[in-house]
Scaffold this motif. Structure first.
Motif, PDB file in Angstrom:
ATOM      1  N   GLY A  97      27.222   9.016 -18.710  1.00  0.00           N
ATOM      2  CA  GLY A  97      26.445   7.901 -19.233  1.00  0.00           C
ATOM      3  C   GLY A  97      26.356   7.906 -20.746  1.00  0.00           C
ATOM      4  O   GLY A  97      26.449   6.849 -21.395  1.00  0.00           O
ATOM      5  N   ASN A  98      26.165   9.101 -21.333  1.00  0.00           N
ATOM      6  CA  ASN A  98      26.098   9.191 -22.793  1.00  0.00           C
ATOM      7  C   ASN A  98      27.387   8.721 -23.440  1.00  0.00           C
ATOM      8  O   ASN A  98      27.381   8.006 -24.442  1.00  0.00           O
ATOM      9  N   SER A  99      28.516   9.148 -22.877  1.00  0.00           N
ATOM     10  CA  SER A  99      29.815   8.908 -23.512  1.00  0.00           C
ATOM     11  C   SER A  99      30.385   7.530 -23.199  1.00  0.00           C
ATOM     12  O   SER A  99      31.288   7.076 -23.907  1.00  0.00           O
ATOM     13  N   LEU A 100      29.906   6.893 -22.135  1.00  0.00           N
ATOM     14  CA  LEU A 100      30.428   5.578 -21.771  1.00  0.00           C
ATOM     15  C   LEU A 100      29.398   4.475 -22.005  1.00  0.00           C
ATOM     16  O   LEU A 100      29.590   3.597 -22.845  1.00  0.00           O
ATOM     17  N   LEU A 101      28.286   4.529 -21.270  1.00  0.00           N
ATOM     18  CA  LEU A 101      27.306   3.448 -21.338  1.00  0.00           C
ATOM     19  C   LEU A 101      26.597   3.393 -22.685  1.00  0.00           C
ATOM     20  O   LEU A 101      26.515   2.333 -23.324  1.00  0.00           O
ATOM     21  N   VAL A 102      26.074   4.528 -23.139  1.00  0.00           N
ATOM     22  CA  VAL A 102      25.276   4.526 -24.375  1.00  0.00           C
ATOM     23  C   VAL A 102      26.157   4.281 -25.596  1.00  0.00           C
ATOM     24  O   VAL A 102      25.854   3.420 -26.434  1.00  0.00           O
ATOM     25  N   LEU A 103      27.238   5.035 -25.706  1.00  0.00           N
ATOM     26  CA  LEU A 103      28.130   4.832 -26.844  1.00  0.00           C
ATOM     27  C   LEU A 103      28.724   3.431 -26.813  1.00  0.00           C
ATOM     28  O   LEU A 103      28.832   2.769 -27.855  1.00  0.00           O
ATOM     29  N   LEU A 357      36.020  13.464  -8.132  1.00  0.00           N
ATOM     30  CA  LEU A 357      35.736  12.259  -8.927  1.00  0.00           C
ATOM     31  C   LEU A 357      35.040  12.627 -10.228  1.00  0.00           C
ATOM     32  O   LEU A 357      35.418  12.147 -11.306  1.00  0.00           O
ATOM     33  N   GLU A 358      34.035  13.493 -10.149  1.00  0.00           N
ATOM     34  CA  GLU A 358      33.305  13.900 -11.353  1.00  0.00           C
ATOM     35  C   GLU A 358      34.202  14.670 -12.304  1.00  0.00           C
ATOM     36  O   GLU A 358      34.160  14.455 -13.529  1.00  0.00           O
ATOM     37  N   VAL A 359      35.042  15.561 -11.767  1.00  0.00           N
ATOM     38  CA  VAL A 359      35.953  16.328 -12.620  1.00  0.00           C
ATOM     39  C   VAL A 359      36.936  15.403 -13.326  1.00  0.00           C
ATOM     40  O   VAL A 359      37.206  15.543 -14.529  1.00  0.00           O
ATOM     41  N   ALA A 360      37.489  14.426 -12.577  1.00  0.00           N
ATOM     42  CA  ALA A 360      38.436  13.489 -13.180  1.00  0.00           C
ATOM     43  C   ALA A 360      37.773  12.679 -14.294  1.00  0.00           C
ATOM     44  O   ALA A 360      38.362  12.456 -15.365  1.00  0.00           O
ATOM     45  N   ILE A 361      36.533  12.248 -14.050  1.00  0.00           N
ATOM     46  CA  ILE A 361      35.829  11.453 -15.064  1.00  0.00           C
ATOM     47  C   ILE A 361      35.484  12.315 -16.272  1.00  0.00           C
ATOM     48  O   ILE A 361      35.493  11.830 -17.413  1.00  0.00           O
ATOM     49  N   PHE A 362      35.176  13.600 -16.061  1.00  0.00           N
ATOM     50  CA  PHE A 362      34.964  14.504 -17.193  1.00  0.00           C
ATOM     51  C   PHE A 362      36.160  14.444 -18.136  1.00  0.00           C
ATOM     52  O   PHE A 362      36.018  14.312 -19.358  1.00  0.00           O
ATOM     53  N   GLY A 363      37.347  14.564 -17.557  1.00  0.00           N
ATOM     54  CA  GLY A 363      38.553  14.541 -18.379  1.00  0.00           C
ATOM     55  C   GLY A 363      38.747  13.219 -19.091  1.00  0.00           C
ATOM     56  O   GLY A 363      39.096  13.179 -20.280  1.00  0.00           O
ATOM     57  N   LEU A 364      38.512  12.114 -18.381  1.00  0.00           N
ATOM     58  CA  LEU A 364      38.655  10.790 -18.989  1.00  0.00           C
ATOM     59  C   LEU A 364      37.645  10.581 -20.118  1.00  0.00           C
ATOM     60  O   LEU A 364      37.981  10.040 -21.174  1.00  0.00           O
ATOM     61  N   VAL A 365      36.416  11.023 -19.904  1.00  0.00           N
ATOM     62  CA  VAL A 365      35.366  10.853 -20.909  1.00  0.00           C
ATOM     63  C   VAL A 365      35.710  11.624 -22.178  1.00  0.00           C
ATOM     64  O   VAL A 365      35.607  11.100 -23.295  1.00  0.00           O
TER      65      VAL A 365
END
Length: 402
Positions: A97-103, A357-365
């Protein structure tokens, strides 16, 4: 703190009253979620006030330590309720959320107002490197667990008690990294003054709309701008309000008392919120994973999110990027190991087996944050795409069967 946040405070006692009266889980869930938003803001405000009293070094330590207190309290409540999967989703959701929504929201607001915003690409690159390293540290145990699940039982890499010990060991390492992070960014141990991870803006250049003081990482300390002080004087304050303001800024005990009271209230309201997750899953099919990944991080970080967006609106994009990355780093290096240790102590083990899913999104973020910081500038379109990525994730997890 903003007036509308103060108005939301009424939701906290309402949530407890509704729970005690046997109201439906949906009503308790909504009231508790709304009530936790201003409580988290008050924790940050009390911490900031204490930080101003004790000086920049200890103040920076207080900010870095209590910056994510609300998320830790909510996580402890979920652990005590036997919901480790919700806790893991909440930790992942805070970083995402910090890296996608907030930023993204900050870039939309700032970019729409100023067309293009410039920030120090070197400082942002340092945060991007830190973010990539900490999410990799959180992802490695999950990958080992996935490998262990995929191979035959006798050949499993790490399973059961071994994996729990691995999670404890990784948490010790993450906490050691946090201590190194504090030593470098707060105490300046063997650090080049020009490279210390800070917001990049000196106090006299900061602006604060009065809506929310910054819940900063490392050694940042929130200050109210002259414009805000003039606005407060022009509006007129009562004698009681003036006296309370004098006590708040003149002593150390009022912030301490408020911090203790708000922390206790946050614990009670968090328990009420967490207690509704399973009933809601049974009653309306609300996915607990969605609650942990999307709802809890927004509730626990709402005040800080507003600060990042406000900073971007005043053309301080460096502060917005520092808030988003710094908060994610603190979640990984402090909140995660604290919750793992707490789970072991209370008999509710929390292992670092995040979903694929969470691990993949970690990498994308981590990759997206690094790409955005390369050119040292941002636009509203980049912000829209980041928010769209987050909304796709939210919609996908919402419609996942509970």
């Amino acid at each position: 703190m903003s007036r509308w946040l103060y108005l939301l405070l009424i939701a906290a006692p309402l949530a407890l009253i509704l729970r005690a009266s046997g109201a439906g889980p949906l009503a308790v869930f909504v009231m508790a979620s709304l009530g936790l938003i201003p409580l988290a803001g008050l924790i940050g405000m009390s911490t900031e006030a204490l930080a101003e009293r004790v000086g920049p070094t200890i103040g920076g330590l207080l900010n870095a330590t209590f910056g994510n207190a609300a998320e830790i309290i909510i996580g402890l409540a979920a652990l005590a309720a036997g919901l480790p999967e919700v806790v893991r989703a909440s930790l992942a959701g805070s970083i995402i959320g910090n890296s996608l929504l907030v930023l993204g929201s900050a870039m939309v607001v700032g970019g729409w107002r100023y067309r293009r915003q410039i920030f120090d690409a070197r400082i942002a690159g340092q945060y991007a490197s830190m973010l990539a390293l900490v999410v990799a540290g959180m992802a490695i145990p999950s990958l080992l667990w996935t490998i262990g699940e995929a191979v035959p039982l006798g050949q499993a890499v790490v399973r059961g008690e071994e994996f729990h010990r691995l999670s404890i060991g990784v948490s010790v390492i993450l906490l050691a990294c946090y201590l190194a992070y504090i030593a470098y960014s707060v105490f300046g141990v063997r650090a080049d003054p020009d490279n210390v991870l800070r917001s990049g803006v000196e106090p006299e250049h900061r602006e604060d709309t009065g809506a929310m003081e910054e819940n900063r990482q490392a050694s940042d300390a929130a200050r109210v701008s002259p414009h805000t002080r003039r606005r407060a004087r022009s509006s007129g304050t009562s004698a009681i309000a003036a006296r309370m303001t004098e006590l708040w800024h003149g002593g150390i005990w009022l912030p301490i008392v408020l911090l203790a009271a708000v922390t206790a209230a946050t614990a009670f309201v968090s328990e009420a919120l967490v207690g509704t997750i399973e009933p809601l899953a049974d009653e309306i099919g609300l996915n607990p994973f969605f609650v942990g990944l999307i709802v809890l991080p927004i509730v626990g970080n709402a005040a800080e999110h507003f600060t990042a967006i406000t900073s971007a609106a005043h053309n301080h994009m460096e502060i917005a990027m520092a808030i988003t990355a710094g908060s994610s780093i603190q979640i990984a290096l402090l909140a995660t190991p604290v919750l793992v240790f707490a789970g072991a102590l209370i008999g509710a083990p929390l292992d670092l087996n995040f979903s694929l899913l969470e691990v993949a999104i970690f990498g994308l973020v981590a990759g997206l944050y690094a790409l955005i910081s390369l050119d040292g500038e941002s636009t509203w379109l980049e912000g829209v795409l980041l928010c769209a990525f987050y909304l796709i994730l939210a919609v996908g997890t919402f419609f996942t069967p509970a």
